[in-house]
Motif scaffolding. Structure first.
Motif, short mmCIF file in Angstrom:
data_model
loop_
_atom_site.label_atom_id
_atom_site.label_comp_id
_atom_site.label_asym_id
_atom_site.label_seq_id
_atom_site.Cartn_x
_atom_site.Cartn_y
_atom_site.Cartn_z
N ARG A 151 0.83 -1.21 0.00
CA ARG A 151 0.00 0.00 0.00
C ARG A 151 0.86 1.26 0.00
O ARG A 151 0.36 2.36 -0.29
N GLY A 152 2.14 1.13 0.32
CA GLY A 152 3.02 2.29 0.39
C GLY A 152 3.71 2.63 -0.91
O GLY A 152 4.52 3.57 -0.94
N ILE A 153 3.40 1.90 -2.00
CA ILE A 153 4.07 2.16 -3.28
C ILE A 153 3.05 2.26 -4.41
O ILE A 153 1.92 1.78 -4.30
N ILE A 154 3.50 2.87 -5.50
CA ILE A 154 2.74 2.93 -6.76
C ILE A 154 3.67 2.50 -7.87
O ILE A 154 4.79 3.02 -7.99
N GLY A 155 3.23 1.56 -8.66
CA GLY A 155 4.06 1.07 -9.75
C GLY A 155 4.00 1.97 -10.98
O GLY A 155 3.08 2.77 -11.14
N PHE A 156 5.01 1.84 -11.82
CA PHE A 156 5.01 2.59 -13.08
C PHE A 156 5.62 1.76 -14.20
O PHE A 156 6.42 0.85 -13.97
N ARG A 157 5.21 2.10 -15.40
CA ARG A 157 5.82 1.58 -16.62
C ARG A 157 6.18 2.76 -17.52
O ARG A 157 5.44 3.72 -17.60
N VAL A 158 7.32 2.66 -18.16
CA VAL A 158 7.67 3.61 -19.22
C VAL A 158 7.83 2.81 -20.50
O VAL A 158 8.71 1.94 -20.60
N ARG A 159 6.94 3.06 -21.44
CA ARG A 159 7.04 2.42 -22.75
C ARG A 159 7.86 3.36 -23.63
O ARG A 159 7.44 4.46 -23.96
N VAL A 160 9.04 2.90 -23.98
CA VAL A 160 10.03 3.76 -24.64
C VAL A 160 9.68 3.93 -26.12
O VAL A 160 9.44 2.96 -26.84
N GLU A 161 9.67 5.19 -26.55
CA GLU A 161 9.39 5.52 -27.95
C GLU A 161 10.64 5.92 -28.71
O GLU A 161 10.68 5.86 -29.94
N GLN A 162 11.67 6.36 -28.00
CA GLN A 162 12.92 6.78 -28.64
C GLN A 162 14.07 6.52 -27.68
O GLN A 162 14.02 6.91 -26.52
N ALA A 163 15.10 5.85 -28.19
CA ALA A 163 16.29 5.54 -27.39
C ALA A 163 17.48 6.26 -28.00
O ALA A 163 17.85 6.00 -29.15
N ASN A 164 18.10 7.16 -27.23
CA ASN A 164 19.29 7.87 -27.67
C ASN A 164 20.47 7.42 -26.82
O ASN A 164 20.48 7.62 -25.61
N LEU A 165 21.46 6.83 -27.47
CA LEU A 165 22.64 6.32 -26.77
C LEU A 165 23.86 7.11 -27.20
O LEU A 165 24.08 7.34 -28.40
N LYS A 166 24.64 7.55 -26.22
CA LYS A 166 25.87 8.28 -26.50
C LYS A 166 27.03 7.58 -25.79
O LYS A 166 27.04 7.47 -24.56
N PHE A 167 27.97 7.08 -26.58
CA PHE A 167 29.17 6.43 -26.05
C PHE A 167 30.36 7.27 -26.49
O PHE A 167 30.85 7.15 -27.61
N LYS A 168 30.81 8.16 -25.60
CA LYS A 168 31.92 9.07 -25.90
C LYS A 168 33.21 8.39 -25.47
O LYS A 168 33.55 8.35 -24.28
N LEU A 169 33.94 7.83 -26.44
CA LEU A 169 35.07 6.95 -26.14
C LEU A 169 36.28 7.28 -27.02
O LEU A 169 36.97 6.38 -27.50
N ASN A 170 36.54 8.57 -27.22
CA ASN A 170 37.68 9.02 -28.03
C ASN A 170 37.61 8.57 -29.49
O ASN A 170 38.63 8.47 -30.17
N GLN A 171 36.37 8.34 -30.00
CA GLN A 171 36.27 7.91 -31.40
C GLN A 171 36.77 8.98 -32.36
O GLN A 171 37.05 8.66 -33.52
N ASN A 172 36.87 10.23 -31.91
CA ASN A 172 37.35 11.31 -32.77
C ASN A 172 38.87 11.45 -32.73
O ASN A 172 39.42 12.44 -33.23
N HIS A 173 39.55 10.49 -32.11
CA HIS A 173 41.01 10.50 -32.02
C HIS A 173 41.60 9.39 -32.88
O HIS A 173 40.93 8.40 -33.19
N PRO A 174 42.87 9.51 -33.25
CA PRO A 174 43.53 8.44 -33.99
C PRO A 174 43.66 7.18 -33.14
O PRO A 174 43.64 7.24 -31.90
N PRO A 175 43.79 6.02 -33.78
CA PRO A 175 43.84 4.75 -33.04
C PRO A 175 44.91 4.71 -31.95
O PRO A 175 44.67 4.12 -30.89
N ALA A 176 46.07 5.32 -32.18
CA ALA A 176 47.13 5.27 -31.19
C ALA A 176 46.71 5.95 -29.89
O ALA A 176 47.03 5.48 -28.79
N ASN A 177 45.99 7.06 -30.00
CA ASN A 177 45.50 7.74 -28.80
C ASN A 177 44.48 6.89 -28.05
O ASN A 177 44.51 6.78 -26.82
N ARG A 178 43.58 6.28 -28.80
CA ARG A 178 42.54 5.47 -28.17
C ARG A 178 43.14 4.27 -27.45
O ARG A 178 42.74 3.94 -26.32
N ALA A 179 44.09 3.63 -28.08
CA ALA A 179 44.74 2.48 -27.46
C ALA A 179 45.50 2.89 -26.20
O ALA A 179 45.47 2.20 -25.17
N ALA A 180 46.16 4.04 -26.26
CA ALA A 180 46.93 4.52 -25.11
C ALA A 180 46.01 4.84 -23.93
O ALA A 180 46.33 4.52 -22.77
#
Length: 211
Positions: A151-180
């Protein structure tokens, strides 16, 4: 979320992995022009591109009376990156940055408070996390003293319509920088740094478009 093309992730398997590692989200809704934010564990379900998040609020939480548009922020690992780690630090005048993985899931918030649904939700959430910590507590709906606490809680659902993923992992750098950077994060230790190093290496191993 600001999404430079180099950092956009489109593979939903990456989202699966983020929520498998950490299912504690930040949920944002807006009512009367004011944002409301809660931090909550959720159950994550995906079939193809159909995504649903299920969790619960404490009943007094004002967000438990919201409905409609919502954003769920999924927090992945993150780590500071020193410019001193780059092989080309002098020639390119490199500066500090932060590597991270995050997802913003836009969808519709729906609430529920029927006892069978709440009981199933609490049971599934607790079973998952008890297993992680090696505990053996379980929700027992046949016990009046446990069932009454629904009785102390209320449930919820979020039905996702758009998923935006950002993985900022030095992809804008040359391979040597990323490996280092990946090597230094591994050497420093720590779960977050090692997780970022692993994500960096996974992306460095991907075929280049057009190959």
């Amino acid at each position: 979320m600001y999404p430079p093309s180099a950092f956009v992730e489109t593979d939903l398997v990456a989202l699966d992995a983020l929520l498998a590692d950490d299912n504690f989200i930040t949920l944002v809704t807006v009512r009367d022009g004011l944002p409301t934010v809660s931090h909550l564990p959720v159950l994550y379900r995906r079939e193809g591109e159909a995504i649903e998040l299920v969790g619960h609020f404490a009943r007094p939480n004002p967000q438990a009376r919201h409905a409609g548009p919502a954003i769920a922020v999924v927090h992945g690992p993150h780590a500071y990156v020193s410019p001193s780690w780059y092989p080309d630090k002098e020639t390119e005048a490199r500066v500090p940055t932060w590597n991270y993985a995050v997802a913003h899931l836009h969808g519709k918030l729906h609430t529920f408070d029927d006892e069978p649904s709440l009981s199933a939700l609490v049971g599934e959430l607790s079973d998952r996390h008890e297993a992680i910590v090696g505990g053996d507590w379980r929700f027992q709906p046949e016990r009046d003293d446990q069932r009454v606490q629904l009785r102390g809680i209320i449930g919820f659902r979020v039905r996702v319509e758009q998923a935006n993923l950002k993985f900022k992992l030095n992809q804008n750098h040359p391979p040597a920088n990323r490996a280092a950077v990946a090597d230094r994060l591994d050497a420093l230790g720590g779960d977050r740094g090692r997780a970022i190093a692993r994500l960096m290496r996974e992306r460095m191993a991907r075929p280049i478009a057009g190959d």
